[in-house]
Design an enzyme around this catalytic site. Structure first.
Site, short mmCIF file in Angstrom:
data_model
loop_
_atom_site.label_atom_id
_atom_site.label_comp_id
_atom_site.label_asym_id
_atom_site.label_seq_id
_atom_site.Cartn_x
_atom_site.Cartn_y
_atom_site.Cartn_z
N SER A 237 0.87 -1.20 0.00
CA SER A 237 0.00 0.00 0.00
C SER A 237 0.90 1.23 0.00
O SER A 237 2.04 1.18 0.48
CB SER A 237 -0.86 0.01 1.26
OG SER A 237 -1.50 1.25 1.42
N TYR B 299 -1.79 -0.61 10.53
CA TYR B 299 -1.96 -1.02 9.12
C TYR B 299 -0.71 -0.66 8.32
O TYR B 299 -0.16 -1.49 7.59
CB TYR B 299 -3.21 -0.36 8.54
CG TYR B 299 -3.43 -0.64 7.08
CD1 TYR B 299 -3.90 -1.89 6.66
CD2 TYR B 299 -3.16 0.33 6.12
CE1 TYR B 299 -4.09 -2.15 5.31
CE2 TYR B 299 -3.36 0.07 4.78
CZ TYR B 299 -3.83 -1.17 4.37
OH TYR B 299 -4.01 -1.43 3.03
N1 LIG Z 1 -8.68 -0.37 -0.85
C1 LIG Z 1 -7.59 0.36 -0.68
O1 LIG Z 1 -7.64 1.61 -0.60
C2 LIG Z 1 -6.25 -0.31 -0.63
C3 LIG Z 1 -5.10 0.49 -0.82
C4 LIG Z 1 -3.86 -0.10 -0.77
C5 LIG Z 1 -3.75 -1.46 -0.55
N2 LIG Z 1 -4.87 -2.22 -0.37
C6 LIG Z 1 -4.68 -3.64 -0.14
O2 LIG Z 1 -5.36 -4.36 -1.13
C7 LIG Z 1 -5.68 -5.65 -0.63
C8 LIG Z 1 -7.14 -5.98 -0.95
O3 LIG Z 1 -7.98 -5.07 -0.24
P1 LIG Z 1 -9.35 -4.50 -0.84
O4 LIG Z 1 -9.25 -3.04 -0.72
O5 LIG Z 1 -9.64 -5.13 -2.14
O6 LIG Z 1 -10.37 -4.99 0.30
P2 LIG Z 1 -11.70 -5.87 0.28
O7 LIG Z 1 -12.59 -5.45 -0.85
O8 LIG Z 1 -12.25 -5.80 1.65
O9 LIG Z 1 -11.17 -7.35 0.00
C9 LIG Z 1 -10.44 -8.07 0.98
C10 LIG Z 1 -10.32 -9.51 0.51
O10 LIG Z 1 -9.46 -10.22 1.41
C11 LIG Z 1 -10.15 -11.40 1.86
N3 LIG Z 1 -9.66 -11.73 3.20
C12 LIG Z 1 -9.70 -10.97 4.32
N4 LIG Z 1 -9.16 -11.63 5.36
C13 LIG Z 1 -8.79 -12.85 4.88
C14 LIG Z 1 -8.18 -13.99 5.46
N5 LIG Z 1 -7.85 -14.02 6.77
N6 LIG Z 1 -7.92 -15.05 4.68
C15 LIG Z 1 -8.25 -15.04 3.37
N7 LIG Z 1 -8.82 -13.99 2.77
C16 LIG Z 1 -9.08 -12.90 3.51
C17 LIG Z 1 -11.64 -11.03 1.81
O11 LIG Z 1 -12.51 -12.15 1.73
P3 LIG Z 1 -13.10 -12.90 3.05
O12 LIG Z 1 -13.48 -11.80 4.00
O13 LIG Z 1 -14.24 -13.72 2.54
O14 LIG Z 1 -11.98 -13.76 3.56
C18 LIG Z 1 -11.66 -10.26 0.49
O15 LIG Z 1 -11.67 -11.15 -0.59
C19 LIG Z 1 -5.36 -5.62 0.86
O16 LIG Z 1 -4.12 -6.25 1.09
C20 LIG Z 1 -5.26 -4.14 1.17
O17 LIG Z 1 -4.41 -3.89 2.25
C21 LIG Z 1 -6.12 -1.66 -0.41
#
Ligand SMILES: NC(=O)c1ccc[n+]([C@@H]2O[C@H](COP(=O)([O-])OP(=O)(O)OC[C@H]3O[C@@H](n4cnc5c(N)ncnc54)[C@H](OP(=O)(O)O)[C@@H]3O)[C@@H](O)[C@H]2O)c1
Length: 241
Positions: free
Chosen positions: A138, A151
């Site tokens: 991130s 985080y």
């Molecule tokens: N959105 C942002 O602004 C942003 C920015 C920078 C980086 N990121 C990174 O991008 C990645 C994806 O995030 P997102 O924004 O797409 O969030 P999201 O829409 O909430 O998706 C999170 C995903 O991770 C899965 N997950 C959560 N805990 C888990 C576990 N213990 N084991 C297996 N799967 C798990 C969830 O499915 P289940 O709950 O069904 O397990 C879901 O598929 C993360 O690493 C986040 O830190 C996000």
């Protein structure tokens, strides 16, 4: 692209966008998350569109679950070419709240989940003589803000881990870390505090980008010739400082 790609966190947001993008490029996918319903729906959608995907319900905070994920790739497709570690947790808030369970969750999912993926896939990559780790960090890895401290710390660790791994595996295997800025996903639902979530929602309206942009960055790293390693990509919306 005929690569076999396992994606953790594939049921939502960035992981889902990566899955759809790579499926359209011809990759064979192993889609991983804890919840089965959304995963199965995504697999059906990809197969209906002519792609190849299987779902594996797994918790990345459990070491054995990642072993099962890598095993599923080999069982279904005979190999694993790329592991995209995208599963993430963001129950952010001020350190002074002492929400120690949330700290544990972020360390377990965001950091240990990536490490367990490496532990499960590295022996297979070594045996194959090829393989690619793509870790989602991130922009918070380098620039923290109040409420995001733990985080950010987990993401800074993913950055360090990825660069160290890249150096250790140089000449043998590929390692990419991708640092997205604020992205329009389900992530805000992880934030428990209503006021903080509302503030972030407002910020999202100003500068969150489409997860498709991150999916394309993952595709770019994977598509390079085997002798080329994209070490790091930082990608944010034009409006994000
Ligand atoms: N959105 C942002 O602004 C942003 C920015 C920078 C980086 N990121 C990174 O991008 C990645 C994806 O995030 P997102 O924004 O797409 O969030 P999201 O829409 O909430 O998706 C999170 C995903 O991770 C899965 N997950 C959560 N805990 C888990 C576990 N213990 N084991 C297996 N799967 C798990 C969830 O499915 P289940 O709950 O069904 O397990 C879901 O598929 C993360 O690493 C986040 O830190 C996000």
């Amino acid at each position: 692209m005929t690569k076999v790609v396992a994606i953790t966190g594939a049921s939502s947001g960035i992981g889902e966008a990566v899955a759809l993008y790579l499926a359209a490029q011809g990759a064979k996918l192993v889609l991983v998350a804890r919840g089965e319903d959304k995963l199965n729906a995504l697999v059906d959608r990809i197969i209906d569109d002519g792609g190849a995907a299987v779902a594996v319900s797994a918790d990345v905070a459990r070491r054995d679950d990642l072993v099962r994920v890598v095993g599923a790739a080999r069982q279904h497709y005979g190999r694993l070419d790329v592991l995209v570690s995208c599963a993430g947790a963001m129950p952010i808030g001020p350190l002074d709240d002492l929400a120690v369970d949330d700290w544990d969750q972020m360390v377990d999912v965001n950091l240990k989940g990536v490490l367990y993926g490496i532990a499960a896939a590295l022996p297979v990559f070594r045996e194959q003589g090829s393989g690619h780790f793509v870790n989602i960090a991130s922009t918070a890895a380098r620039k923290t803000t109040p409420n995001q401290t733990v985080y950010s710390a987990t993401k800074a660790a993913v950055l360090a881990l990825s660069d160290g791994l890249r150096q250790e595996l140089a000449g043998k295997l590929r390692v990419t870390v991708i640092s997205p800025g604020f992205t329009n996903t389900n992530f805000l639902s992880h934030v428990r505090d209503d006021k903080l979530r509302a503030q972030m929602q407002e910020a999202a309206g100003e500068f969150a980008m489409d997860p498709q942009a991150v999916a394309k960055a993952v595709g770019y790293a994977i598509e390079q010739p085997e002798a080329v390693n994209i070490g790091e990509i930082v990608i944010r919306s034009l409006n994000q400082r």
